[in-house]
Design an enzyme around this catalytic site. Structure first.
Site: not given
Ligand code: BGC
Length: 379
Positions: A113-114, A139, A212, A278, A315, A343
């Site tokens: 994640n971010r 990621h 993922h 999300d 997530q 996730e």
């Molecule tokens: C995120 C999303 C992202 C996606 C990418 C997820 O884990 O939370 O924001 O777009 O991954 O496929």
């Protein structure tokens, strides 16, 4: 890691098997699969050979995992009518993955994640990462663990098990410290896919590993996941700003579309969540032992997926950026909400949010976390 023996990449299987082709789903369905693990060539990336392993359990359930990105490419199991189908979004050849789909089935690292604005501090050192999801880092960056070729080994035990290893050098994608990562996938006879993550570093760093997989329990990508029912053992979630970075608040789900404390159809309230789900759910579990945290079910197939984790967060991503431009290997469009991710993780942007559980890993410490996805069918 007891019982693991690293074998050279050229050596094939540890269990006898009758499967000869790992890429031909139709011919496999007709054969009676034999419990064990097989290895097949899956192309080349970064000048390295890539392999596809097939893990088969006593029930005949098959999970395929490639050494490219540690990606789980398919999970074929029987539904309530004993019809076998694949419950994951994925491709049957490497080309599909080299085209950079949105992390289908992949291992995510160094940070899942971010991270806000692609920057964080450890003590007085400031680290700068790629802002590959502008304005943030997502990621693991431009070439995260989902896009590298992992070393592989198989376990000489009663269950099919695959050990993937990756050495992420100091400075890779901007992260400090040489990081040694091992991820072990095991398929049990109870249709559990166990994922065990281990890592060590030689310099203080941050780490948040996850997987993922996009699930669609109907086993057919022409259906959305909106009729799936989801239950998450979380009384709180972390709301986000317009760039999907947590605001820092821990907010009760009660009375909001984020309340999945009782099994609820995903489609029921998704329209009132801007952009779709999300979000990171703050799991009710109070310690870092392995606990059941979520259940996903789908009535037509009779399939149920239970998620267990040692992690504090989950997530739930409802496939909001899938828009039909990516096609399956047999040409079907992968449309909006045709797969969802659960996730297991530490919270997004934890390196910049001191109130969140820490994602710091120091030299001498061992990062260890386990998550399990358990599939079952009610007839
Ligand atoms: C995120 C999303 C992202 C996606 C990418 C997820 O884990 O939370 O924001 O777009 O991954 O496929």
């Amino acid at each position: 890691m007891k019982g693991i023996s690293l074998i050279s990449l050229g050596i094939a299987v540890i269990f006898a098997t009758s499967i000869t082709s790992c890429n031909n789903q139709k011919s496999e369905d007709k054969m009676e699969p034999t419990k064990g693990i097989t290895k097949a060539a899956f192309g080349n990336a970064d000048g390295k050979e890539v392999f596809l392993y097939t893990l088969t359990n006593a029930k005949g359930t098959q999970v395929k995992i490639t050494t490219y990105g540690g990606i789980v490419t398919s999970w074929v199991s029987a539904d309530k009518n004993d019809k076998k189908s694949n419950i994951l979004l994925g491709f049957d050849s490497l080309g599909g993955y080299l085209a950079k789909p949105p992390y289908f089935g992949a291992l995510i690292g160094r940070y899942g994640n971010r991270i806000a604005k692609g920057t964080f501090k450890i003590d007085t050192s400031v680290y700068t990462l790629a802002t590959n999801n502008s304005p943030n880092h997502l990621h693991g960056g431009n070439k995260g663990f989902d896009k590298v070729v992992w070393e592989s080994a198989t376990e000489n035990d009663s269950l099919p098990s695959l050990l993937l290893s990756y050495f992420s050098r100091d400075g890779e994608e901007g992260y400090p410290g040489n990081l040694k990562v091992d991820v072990q996938y095991t398929l049990t006879d109870d249709d559990e896919l166990k994922i065990e993550y281990n890592a060590t570093t030689d310099k203080a760093t941050v780490i948040n590993l996850t997987n993922h997989c996009y699930f669609n329990l109907t086993g057919d990508v022409s259906n959305t996941i909106l009729d799936h029912e989801l239950e998450i053992d979380a009384d709180n979630y972390t709301p986000v700003d317009s760039t999907l970075i947590p605001t820092g608040k821990i907010t009760p789900v009660k009375g909001t579309p984020f309340d999945f404390t009782k099994a609820t159809k995903i489609g029921l309230r998704i329209d009132s969540v801007e952009g779709g789900y999300d979000h990171n759910f703050v799991l009710n579990k109070k310690d870092s032992t392995l606990k059941k945290v979520a259940t996903l079910s789908e009535a037509k197939s009779g399939r149920k997926l239970e998620v267990f984790t040692m992690e504090p967060g989950l997530q739930f991503y409802s496939g909001n950026f899938l828009d039909g431009t990516i096609k399956t290997s047999d040409g079907k469009a992968i449309n909006l909400h045709t797969g969802l991710c659960l996730e297991t993780q530490h919270f997004p942007d934890s390196p910049n949010q001191p109130a969140f559980p820490s994602t710091l890993l120091l030299p001498g410490q061992k990062y260890h976390t386990v998550s399990v996805y358990k599939l079952s069918v009610s007839k």
